[in-house]
Every structure is written in C-alpha cells, then in structure tokens.
Motif scaffolding. Sequence first.
Motif, PDB file in Angstrom:
ATOM      1  N   ALA A 128       0.820  -1.208   0.000  1.00 46.09           N
ATOM      2  CA  ALA A 128       0.000   0.000   0.000  1.00 46.09           C
ATOM      3  C   ALA A 128       0.854   1.259   0.000  1.00 46.09           C
ATOM      4  O   ALA A 128       0.555   2.251  -0.648  1.00 46.09           O
ATOM      5  CB  ALA A 128      -0.922  -0.005   1.216  1.00 46.09           C
ATOM      6  N   ARG A 129       1.965   1.219   0.726  1.00 48.31           N
ATOM      7  CA  ARG A 129       2.799   2.402   0.880  1.00 48.31           C
ATOM      8  C   ARG A 129       3.381   2.874  -0.445  1.00 48.31           C
ATOM      9  O   ARG A 129       3.532   4.057  -0.687  1.00 48.31           O
ATOM     10  CB  ARG A 129       3.921   2.082   1.859  1.00 48.31           C
ATOM     11  N   LEU A 179     -12.964   0.358  -2.988  1.00 51.56           N
ATOM     12  CA  LEU A 179     -12.227   0.870  -1.823  1.00 51.56           C
ATOM     13  C   LEU A 179     -11.623  -0.316  -1.113  1.00 51.56           C
ATOM     14  O   LEU A 179     -12.281  -1.334  -0.918  1.00 51.56           O
ATOM     15  CB  LEU A 179     -13.161   1.616  -0.865  1.00 51.56           C
ATOM     16  N   ARG A 180     -10.372  -0.172  -0.711  1.00 48.21           N
ATOM     17  CA  ARG A 180      -9.707  -1.300  -0.050  1.00 48.21           C
ATOM     18  C   ARG A 180      -9.030  -0.780   1.215  1.00 48.21           C
ATOM     19  O   ARG A 180      -7.943  -0.211   1.134  1.00 48.21           O
ATOM     20  CB  ARG A 180      -8.691  -1.902  -1.025  1.00 48.21           C
ATOM     21  N   PRO A 181      -9.700  -0.885   2.369  1.00 45.87           N
ATOM     22  CA  PRO A 181      -9.083  -0.394   3.599  1.00 45.87           C
ATOM     23  C   PRO A 181      -7.844  -1.216   3.934  1.00 45.87           C
ATOM     24  O   PRO A 181      -7.819  -2.433   3.713  1.00 45.87           O
ATOM     25  CB  PRO A 181     -10.173  -0.592   4.662  1.00 45.87           C
ATOM     26  N   GLY A 182      -6.832  -0.548   4.452  1.00 49.26           N
ATOM     27  CA  GLY A 182      -5.623  -1.253   4.839  1.00 49.26           C
ATOM     28  C   GLY A 182      -5.631  -1.581   6.315  1.00 49.26           C
ATOM     29  O   GLY A 182      -6.639  -1.393   6.997  1.00 49.26           O
ATOM     30  N   ALA A 183      -4.502  -2.055   6.819  1.00 41.52           N
ATOM     31  CA  ALA A 183      -4.416  -2.421   8.232  1.00 41.52           C
ATOM     32  C   ALA A 183      -4.374  -1.173   9.107  1.00 41.52           C
ATOM     33  O   ALA A 183      -4.889  -1.172  10.213  1.00 41.52           O
ATOM     34  CB  ALA A 183      -3.169  -3.268   8.463  1.00 41.52           C
ATOM     35  N   ARG A 223      -4.365   7.008  -2.229  1.00 39.79           N
ATOM     36  CA  ARG A 223      -4.253   6.518  -0.865  1.00 39.79           C
ATOM     37  C   ARG A 223      -4.692   7.638   0.063  1.00 39.79           C
ATOM     38  O   ARG A 223      -4.023   8.667   0.148  1.00 39.79           O
ATOM     39  CB  ARG A 223      -2.803   6.108  -0.595  1.00 39.79           C
ATOM     40  N   ILE A 224      -5.839   7.456   0.703  1.00 37.93           N
ATOM     41  CA  ILE A 224      -6.373   8.493   1.596  1.00 37.93           C
ATOM     42  C   ILE A 224      -6.679   7.832   2.942  1.00 37.93           C
ATOM     43  O   ILE A 224      -6.565   6.616   3.084  1.00 37.93           O
ATOM     44  CB  ILE A 224      -7.651   9.144   1.007  1.00 37.93           C
ATOM     45  N   THR A 225      -7.033   8.633   3.936  1.00 36.11           N
ATOM     46  CA  THR A 225      -7.376   8.035   5.238  1.00 36.11           C
ATOM     47  C   THR A 225      -8.805   7.498   5.183  1.00 36.11           C
ATOM     48  O   THR A 225      -9.637   7.966   4.397  1.00 36.11           O
ATOM     49  CB  THR A 225      -7.265   9.066   6.367  1.00 36.11           C
ATOM     50  N   ARG A 226      -9.073   6.541   6.057  1.00 36.67           N
ATOM     51  CA  ARG A 226     -10.444   6.020   6.146  1.00 36.67           C
ATOM     52  C   ARG A 226     -11.403   7.125   6.573  1.00 36.67           C
ATOM     53  O   ARG A 226     -12.533   7.196   6.133  1.00 36.67           O
ATOM     54  CB  ARG A 226     -10.484   4.879   7.157  1.00 36.67           C
ATOM     55  N   ARG A 227     -10.892   8.009   7.457  1.00 35.60           N
ATOM     56  CA  ARG A 227     -11.712   9.110   7.947  1.00 35.60           C
ATOM     57  C   ARG A 227     -12.187   9.975   6.776  1.00 35.60           C
ATOM     58  O   ARG A 227     -13.359  10.330   6.671  1.00 35.60           O
ATOM     59  CB  ARG A 227     -10.901   9.953   8.931  1.00 35.60           C
ATOM     60  N   SER A 228     -11.246  10.290   5.831  1.00 31.03           N
ATOM     61  CA  SER A 228     -11.618  11.097   4.670  1.00 31.03           C
ATOM     62  C   SER A 228     -12.635  10.366   3.811  1.00 31.03           C
ATOM     63  O   SER A 228     -13.596  10.963   3.302  1.00 31.03           O
ATOM     64  CB  SER A 228     -10.397  11.428   3.819  1.00 31.03           C
TER      65      SER A 228
END
Lengths: 383, 232
Positions: free
Chosen positions: A231-232, A305-309, A327-332
């Motif tokens: 992801a990074r 959408l694929r949330p990461g760890a 790559r964005i935050t889940r919050r966004s």
Amino acid sequence: MTLSVRLRHRLGAFALDAEFMAPPGLTVLFGRSGSGKTTIVNAVAGLLMPDEGRIVAGDRTLLDTKRGIRLKSHRRRLGYIFQEGRLFPHLTVRQNLAYGAWFAPRHAPRENRDRVVELLGIGSLLDRRPGALSGGEKQRVAIGRALLSAPRLILADEPLAALDEARKAEILPYFERLRDEVSIPILYVSHSATEVARLATTIVALDAGRVVAQGPAAEMLADPAVLPTGAREAGAVVQARVAHHHADGLTELDAGGTPLFLPRVGAPPGDTLRVRISAHDVILARQRPDGLSALNILPGVVQELRPGAGPGTIVALETPAGRLLARITRRSAEALRLEPGSQVHAIIKTVSVAPLDIGGGGAGVEAAGPNGMSHDGTSVRPR
Amino acid sequence: MLDWLSPAEWEAVRLSLRVAFWATLFSLPLGIFVAYALARWRFAGRELLNVTVHLPLIMPPVVTGYLLLVAFGARGPVGGFLESWFGISFAFRWTGAALASGVMAFPFMVRAVRLSLEAVDPRLEQAAATLGASRIWVFLTVTLPLILPGIIAGTVLTFAKGMGEFGATITFVSNIPGQTQTIPLAINLLLETPGGEARAARLAALSIAIAAAALVLSELIARRVAARMGRA
C-alpha cells in the motif's frame, strides 16, 4: 517464446514453491528481499539445482527433475545480467562483448554487434578495461555482453540495485529499449516500485517463496486487491502521449483526451510515455475544486475501496486517463461518503511526479485495455 | 669472458640452468592442478594431499633426498618401474637432480597458485558459464588469466629453488661433475678444496646474479599483468 517455471526447493528454513509463466515482454519477479526471487533466477540460469521442478523456455526443456533433465548452465543459452556486472577484468570491453558470442552456436539468431553497441551507447568504451569504467558504464556493457551471447532469454537480477539514483536514471531507458526493440523475453528481478512501473509488462509477485499474484502489469498495479508493491508504494501506471512542451518548463501530455501536466520530459511530441502516479500523491475531492495550485484535476468514478491495516484506505478510480489509485485516510473516505460509483475529482500535483517514474515506451500498458479492469479470474491467482 | 670460469664451472652453471628449467616445466602444470584440487574440490584425502605436498618444506632436505633415493633409486619401487618400462632413470643423473629440485620447490609452487586461486571471484566463473563456456573453457579463459600473477610467482620460486637446491640433491644423486654437480654442489666442493675460495666466490656471485635477474623479470611481467587488469 514463453518461459514456464515450476520449482520446489528447500534451503534451511526457507522453502520455495513457485509456479509462473513469463510471456514475451519483460516479466518482473517482484518481492521483498528473501522472497525467493534470486533463487528462482539462479535456478533458471542453472547456477542452482532445485530439489524438484520443471523449467521450459519455448520448446526447450532446461530442467525436468522427473525426467532427469538437468541442463548445465553453459548449455542453457541465457543472457544473465548480474547485479554487480561481473565483467571480466582481464578483458577489454570489446573482448567482454565478444565472449558470449564466441560460445554461441554458429546458426543461433544473433543481435548485430554494432546495433547493440549503439543501443547501449558504449562505442567509445570498446578499448577500455572494466577497471576504468563507471558503475553505470559497467552495467551497460554487462547488458550488451548478455545480449550478444545469442540468448533464448535474458535474466536480470536487480541490475540497478548497486547504482545510485543518477545511474539508475541512466540505465532504465536501456532496459525500456531492450523491452521494446529486442524480441528476446526478459525475466527481471526487482523490489523497486519504480522499476516495476516503468519496465514490467507482466508481474509475478512473490512472498516467502510463493507466488502470491501474477498477471499483466497494468492490471496488477491498479488492482487494490493485489498491490504487488504494498500500500505504501502503490501507484498506477497511465499511458500518455506527449502533446506539447510549454515555455514555462512544463510538458503537456494527452492522457485519454485529458491534459496532464508534468515537469519537462525529454521525449519529443508524439512519443508515448508510461507515467507512474503514486497513490499517495493523489488527492480526492467531491466537487471540482476552484482556486487550487495543482494543475492536474481529473474527473473519475470510484470503482473500489480497499481499507488497509492502518488508518489508510486505497481507492481505485476510473478516469479518462486510465485507472488511478489514491491513498487516503479512512476518515476522509467516510467524510466524503465514498463508495463504488461515487463521482470524484482526482488532483495530482505536477511536481510530485518523480522523473524516474516517467518512462518511454508503451508496451504492456495497453494490455489492460481502455478501462484497466479486465479481470477474468485467471490473471490474478493467489495460492 | 668465457675463461672467467673454468670449463668445469661452466658445466655446473649450464647444468643448474637445465635442472631448474626442467624442474619448473614439470611442476608447473602439476602444481596448478594440485592447487586447483586443494582450493576448489572437496574429496576424501584432501588433507592428506595437502600435508604430503608440504612435507618437503618442513622435513630436513636430507630426509627428502633419502626418501627419493628409496623410492626412485635404481632398485626402488618407482625408479625400478620407470627404468624397466620407460627407460627413464633418475639415479645419479641430472634428471634425478631435477626431480629433487622439483619436489623441494613444489610446496612453493602450490602455495603461490593456490593463494591466487582463492582470490578469484567464483562469481566471474559463474558469469562465464551462463555465457556458454564449459568448465574447461571457463578455466582457460577466466580462471587461468586471473591467476597468472600467482603462476608467475610460483614459477620464479621454483626456478630459483632449482638453481639452489642442495640437501635433497646431494643425498639423492650425489655430487657427480657434469651429471649432478649444480652450482651449490660445485661451491660446496670448491670450499673443501684448498685454494678454491676465489672460484667459489665467483660462482656464488653468478648464482646471485641469475636469481636476481629471474626476480626482476618476474616483477616486470607481474606489473604488466596488473596494469592490463587496470589495478596498477
């Protein structure tokens, strides 16, 4: 010609159990160090005899432990480009280049020496010895030596890893030309996202001695379920045509009808480029933003959408330029109420695209088709 | 110039050169082979071979000469066999002096070659194999050129030893003018002869000059080899 590989090998605590196909083009064996990449390449080259396996290059069986076929390294006719060059210090560049050709069978199809020398820009080095060459020059000669040995297949084991950034930028275009202008398939080991994005037509992702995914590069890189680079370092590759060089130092590309502004690139108008757009350089907005310094604003539709760890999530979206990853935050993602089908705008800062991430040639990207979404279940094969 | 030394002394010089030449010529390929086996192969008896090769270095030369006499003498097992099957005789002949010199110098040859072999990067040999070179071609085109400095050093040492070997030679083949009387044996005899000191000194000077010339020559070759590889 296609290379097919199936290997089982145990080395202490490390167990390799891999199976993959490398079609024509440039196949990148991708994975962290210790994932078994070099073991595989050495087994293909015959420098390591695996416990069990079968390696077939076109119609030639190099190894088949069941049938007792174990071709010796010197009879496999593979051009191996090593990380450290491994030029012969007692021979001149000219003699190094001639070394492999001398052992090749007389009737084997060979590259023209003058063409290879020109392709690699090593004409002025021919009478020198390796001791008097820079790291980048050595590696170019090593590429030429492998190419001129009339190989069935070219193997490259992290050929840029020992070089600094400037030298990498010097050598990468030669591998692009190799991929686009020479018809010999290439098996290329790397753990660099940049190299994968610029060079790969096919990706075989390895982890702990196993193939975790394999398939065409454009699909693999844009699929948040695979993310061979993690992801990074996720990033999609878009293909774009050079439209115009502006006087203010920018180059305007035409990416599927949308303009894409980048810092000045060397390629002339009309050339096709592969541009890797890193997922963490893409900002998403629900409305088309106004009064923003970023030059590149692409409309798109969220696909997945694929949330990461961690706190992040990877968003795959379809734009006129092709598939992009953000790559964005889940919050966004929650604040913007993103879900498949959402209309968004992707914002990419012009200067965030690194020069190393812009490469020549279009091979491989078009394999994914216009929408980059040609999943048929066979291209990605988790084991 | 020629009457600077007596005919007998010239004979000793010629004989020494001949003994050193043949001792070097025969121990060169054998030394490279043994060095390669010790450096690269794992086999039963490797340590035994290693010790055997080095024995002449640590045993008293007289003992080496004695063992050669027992084995290669006219009635010795090896000497008798070679004599009756090939007509090759070592006993009290210059060939025996060459054999003694070769055996005494062998550890130096093997050590010099082995050291440079161990410095050769095996990854270069792998690279040669992937480029289509079989084992023997890899050795001839990569390994051998890379160990050339060691071979030159071993050759010079062996030649110098051939010029100067004394103990094993005199024990094995005695001191026979024209057959086994090399420079050191001639000097030894002259020192025991009343009034021979001046002639002994001339021979000593000559043998120093030959040894120094060999060393200078090898240095020149080694420097050229190093320059060719871009390390000088």
